[in-house]
Design an enzyme around this catalytic site. Structure first.
Site, PDB file in Angstrom:
ATOM      1  N   HIS A   1      20.840 -39.576 -26.546  1.00 52.28           N
ATOM      2  CA  HIS A   1      20.543 -38.695 -27.680  1.00 52.28           C
ATOM      3  C   HIS A   1      21.739 -37.788 -27.920  1.00 52.28           C
ATOM      4  CE1 HIS A   1      18.814 -35.515 -30.068  1.00 52.28           C
ATOM      5  NE2 HIS A   1      17.893 -36.396 -30.414  1.00 52.28           N
TER       6      HIS A   1
ATOM      7  N   ASN B   1       9.923 -37.370 -30.489  1.00 52.24           N
ATOM      8  CA  ASN B   1      10.772 -36.825 -29.431  1.00 52.24           C
ATOM      9  C   ASN B   1      10.439 -35.340 -29.318  1.00 52.24           C
ATOM     10  OD1 ASN B   1      12.819 -35.893 -27.818  1.00 52.24           O
ATOM     11  ND2 ASN B   1      14.483 -36.358 -29.248  1.00 52.24           N
TER      12      ASN B   1
ATOM     13  N   SER C   1      15.869 -34.873 -39.172  1.00 54.00           N
ATOM     14  CA  SER C   1      15.131 -34.087 -40.169  1.00 54.00           C
ATOM     15  C   SER C   1      14.109 -34.924 -40.946  1.00 54.00           C
ATOM     16  CB  SER C   1      16.100 -33.372 -41.114  1.00 54.00           C
ATOM     17  OG  SER C   1      16.899 -32.462 -40.380  1.00 54.00           O
TER      18      SER C   1
ATOM     19  N   GLY D   1      17.741 -31.682 -36.706  1.00 50.54           N
ATOM     20  CA  GLY D   1      17.262 -30.304 -36.623  1.00 50.54           C
ATOM     21  C   GLY D   1      17.849 -29.371 -37.670  1.00 50.54           C
TER      22      GLY D   1
ATOM     23  N   LYS E   1      11.351 -33.223 -27.266  1.00 55.66           N
ATOM     24  CA  LYS E   1      12.469 -32.413 -26.762  1.00 55.66           C
ATOM     25  C   LYS E   1      11.978 -31.419 -25.703  1.00 55.66           C
ATOM     26  CE  LYS E   1      15.001 -33.268 -30.969  1.00 55.66           C
ATOM     27  NZ  LYS E   1      16.092 -32.897 -31.838  1.00 55.66           N
TER      28      LYS E   1
ATOM     29  N   GLU F   1      22.004 -34.752 -28.520  1.00 52.74           N
ATOM     30  CA  GLU F   1      21.982 -33.470 -27.794  1.00 52.74           C
ATOM     31  C   GLU F   1      22.500 -33.652 -26.373  1.00 52.74           C
ATOM     32  OE1 GLU F   1      17.929 -32.620 -28.792  1.00 52.74           O
ATOM     33  OE2 GLU F   1      18.586 -32.177 -30.836  1.00 52.74           O
TER      34      GLU F   1
ATOM     35  N   GLU G   1      21.014 -41.740 -35.699  1.00 50.64           N
ATOM     36  CA  GLU G   1      20.739 -40.317 -35.880  1.00 50.64           C
ATOM     37  C   GLU G   1      22.054 -39.566 -36.071  1.00 50.64           C
ATOM     38  OE1 GLU G   1      16.712 -39.130 -33.966  1.00 50.64           O
ATOM     39  OE2 GLU G   1      18.303 -38.842 -32.527  1.00 50.64           O
TER      40      GLU G   1
END
Ligand code: PGA
Length: 252
Positions: free
Chosen positions: A94, A8, A212, A172, A10, A96, A166
């Site tokens: 996702h 991904n 991560s 991250g 991003k 985010e 996730e």
């Protein structure tokens, strides 16, 4: 089934950087890839990266999709548009997008249905926040997200589905989830899908871990039979890390 690796990318790369990285992926995959791999660049780089990946073992992915197929939806990109660009996987829900952009299970289920209609493989992301984890609501949160995001969806040979576990607090942050907890959550996700769609559907569901993941820790996840692969963010944009992660998968 080989492990599935989805990078991904991003909003990390310009077009030129994305093309370079895609070339690195193709070279690293070689003729005998150790895993099934896909790269999900930004929309602006999809066409260019798709051209580089074409004919290689690395599939093209997208990071989002809108739920309508066509119409007056400024700024939106539809599943048929992605499909026309050669996209196979599309990341949906996702964290985010859930937490920064207010995406809900209601919109996620519509996006999942749109992806399936267009012949794409949805990669539906679920995972608890640190607050939910601390409050002991981990299982409850993931159970609710899986049920709601896959409402009316039955994974099948024609329409396979990927769910990525996730945890938000692991994305991250450099703090990955303990492999034992990943296994437990993957089993929970399978149990929810089994309850809703039947035993047969499980054979067409892949459950990935994300948060991560990097070359140094990937083996601890992918060696677990219940982990069908990984969804990798930051480390998937560094070609040396990608090589390291793919070698770890090859060494299983
Ligand atoms: P990370 O992101 O690997 O940078 O933690 C994972 C993801 O958001 O898919």
């Amino acid at each position: 089934m080989p492990k599935l690796f989805i990078g991904n990318w991003k909003m990390y790369l310009t077009d030129a950087e994305a093309v370079d990285l895609a070339r690195g992926y193709v070279e690293a995959a070689g003729a005998n890839p150790s895993c099934e791999a896909a790269a999900a660049p930004s929309y602006t780089a999809l066409d260019l990266v798709g051209t580089v990946l074409k004919g290689s073992p690395v599939a093209l992915g997208a990071q989002n999709v809108f739920w309508m197929d066509r119409g007056a939806y400024t700024g939106a990109v539809s599943a048929p548009m992605l499909s026309a660009l050669g996209v196979r996987y599309v990341i949906i829900g996702h964290s985010e997008r859930r937490y920064l952009l207010g995406e809900s299970d209601k919109t996620i289920v519509k996006k999942t249905a749109a992806a399936i209609r267009a012949g794409l493989v949805p990669v539906v992301c679920v995972g608890e926040t640190i607050e939910e984890k601390s409050a002991g609501q981990r299982e409850e949160t993931v159970r609710r997200q899986v049920s709601a995001s896959l409402e009316g969806v039955t994974p099948s040979a024609e329409h396979p589905v990927v769910v990525a576990y996730e945890p938000r607090w692991a994305i991250g942050t450099g703090i990955s989830c303990h492999p034992e907890d990943v296994v437990a959550m993957h089993e929970l996700i399978r149990a929810v899908v089994r309850e809703r769609s039947g035993e047969e559907s499980i054979g067409h569901l892949r459950v990935l871990y994300g948060g991560s993941v990097e070359a140094a820790n990937i083996a601890s996840f992918v060696r677990e039979p219940s982990v069908d692969g990984v969804l990798v963010g930051g480390a998937s944009t560094k070609i040396d890390e990608v090589r390291g992660m793919w070698s770890a998968i090859a060494a299983l």
